[in-house]
Scaffold this motif. Structure first.
Motif, short mmCIF file in Angstrom:
data_model
loop_
_atom_site.label_atom_id
_atom_site.label_comp_id
_atom_site.label_asym_id
_atom_site.label_seq_id
_atom_site.Cartn_x
_atom_site.Cartn_y
_atom_site.Cartn_z
N ASP A 91 18.87 -10.31 -27.95
CA ASP A 91 19.53 -9.07 -27.52
C ASP A 91 18.56 -8.18 -26.75
O ASP A 91 18.88 -7.66 -25.68
CB ASP A 91 20.04 -8.27 -28.72
N ALA A 92 17.37 -8.00 -27.31
CA ALA A 92 16.36 -7.14 -26.67
C ALA A 92 15.97 -7.70 -25.30
O ALA A 92 15.80 -6.94 -24.34
CB ALA A 92 15.14 -7.01 -27.57
N ALA A 93 15.86 -9.02 -25.20
CA ALA A 93 15.51 -9.64 -23.92
C ALA A 93 16.60 -9.41 -22.88
O ALA A 93 16.31 -9.13 -21.71
CB ALA A 93 15.24 -11.13 -24.12
N TYR A 94 17.86 -9.52 -23.28
CA TYR A 94 18.96 -9.25 -22.35
C TYR A 94 18.94 -7.79 -21.90
O TYR A 94 19.12 -7.49 -20.72
CB TYR A 94 20.32 -9.58 -22.97
N ARG A 95 18.73 -6.87 -22.84
CA ARG A 95 18.69 -5.45 -22.47
C ARG A 95 17.55 -5.16 -21.51
O ARG A 95 17.72 -4.41 -20.54
CB ARG A 95 18.54 -4.59 -23.73
N GLU A 96 16.39 -5.74 -21.77
CA GLU A 96 15.23 -5.48 -20.93
C GLU A 96 15.40 -6.08 -19.53
O GLU A 96 15.14 -5.41 -18.53
CB GLU A 96 13.97 -6.06 -21.57
N LYS A 97 15.84 -7.31 -19.47
CA LYS A 97 15.92 -8.00 -18.18
C LYS A 97 17.12 -7.57 -17.35
O LYS A 97 17.02 -7.43 -16.13
CB LYS A 97 15.97 -9.51 -18.41
N TYR A 98 18.27 -7.37 -18.00
CA TYR A 98 19.51 -7.10 -17.26
C TYR A 98 20.08 -5.72 -17.54
O TYR A 98 21.22 -5.44 -17.17
CB TYR A 98 20.55 -8.17 -17.61
N GLY A 99 19.31 -4.84 -18.15
CA GLY A 99 19.78 -3.49 -18.48
C GLY A 99 20.25 -2.70 -17.28
O GLY A 99 21.07 -1.80 -17.41
#
Length: 123
Positions: A91-99
């Protein structure tokens, strides 16, 4: 679990998108689907916005193998369902990369989508 080599891991993780082709029961590849890919720790992950009902996700379930391509890297992979303990990092990786895609990224952060989280392992 097979580890990614550092160069391939970095290249794929940095790519905006990944092309994923799953294997049919007879071993032939389906047409590739373009999707988001994220890195959490030393692993790469993908998710289906439609959860386990998503057509490309269902395609991964016949042999749990396929081929991915991103940033000039072509690798045969095995699809492993992620454990619930992996979800927070993904989840954190998605938020960081595609936020920056706020209206879209929320769709891969739902319980439905989390249930389709696959860890990509090279083979």
């Amino acid at each position: 679990m097979t580890d990614w080599n550092g160069t391939d891991l970095e290249k794929i993780a940095a790519a905006e998108e990944l092309d994923l082709a799953s294997e049919r029961a007879n071993g032939t590849l389906r047409d590739p689907v373009t999707m988001w890919v994220v890195r959490s720790g030393a692993q790469l992950y993908v998710r289906s916005v439609k959860g386990t009902d998503g057509p490309w996700y269902r395609g991964t379930q016949s042999r749990h193998q396929g081929r991915v391509q991103a940033a000039g890297v072509h690798r045969n992979v095995t699809f492993h369902p992620a454990d619930a303990g992996e979800y927070p990092g993904v989840d954190a990786a998605y938020r960081e990369k595609y936020g920056h895609c706020t209206s879209i990224v929320e769709h891969v952060l739902t319980d439905r989508s989390r249930a389709s989280t696959l860890r990509l392992e090279p083979r």
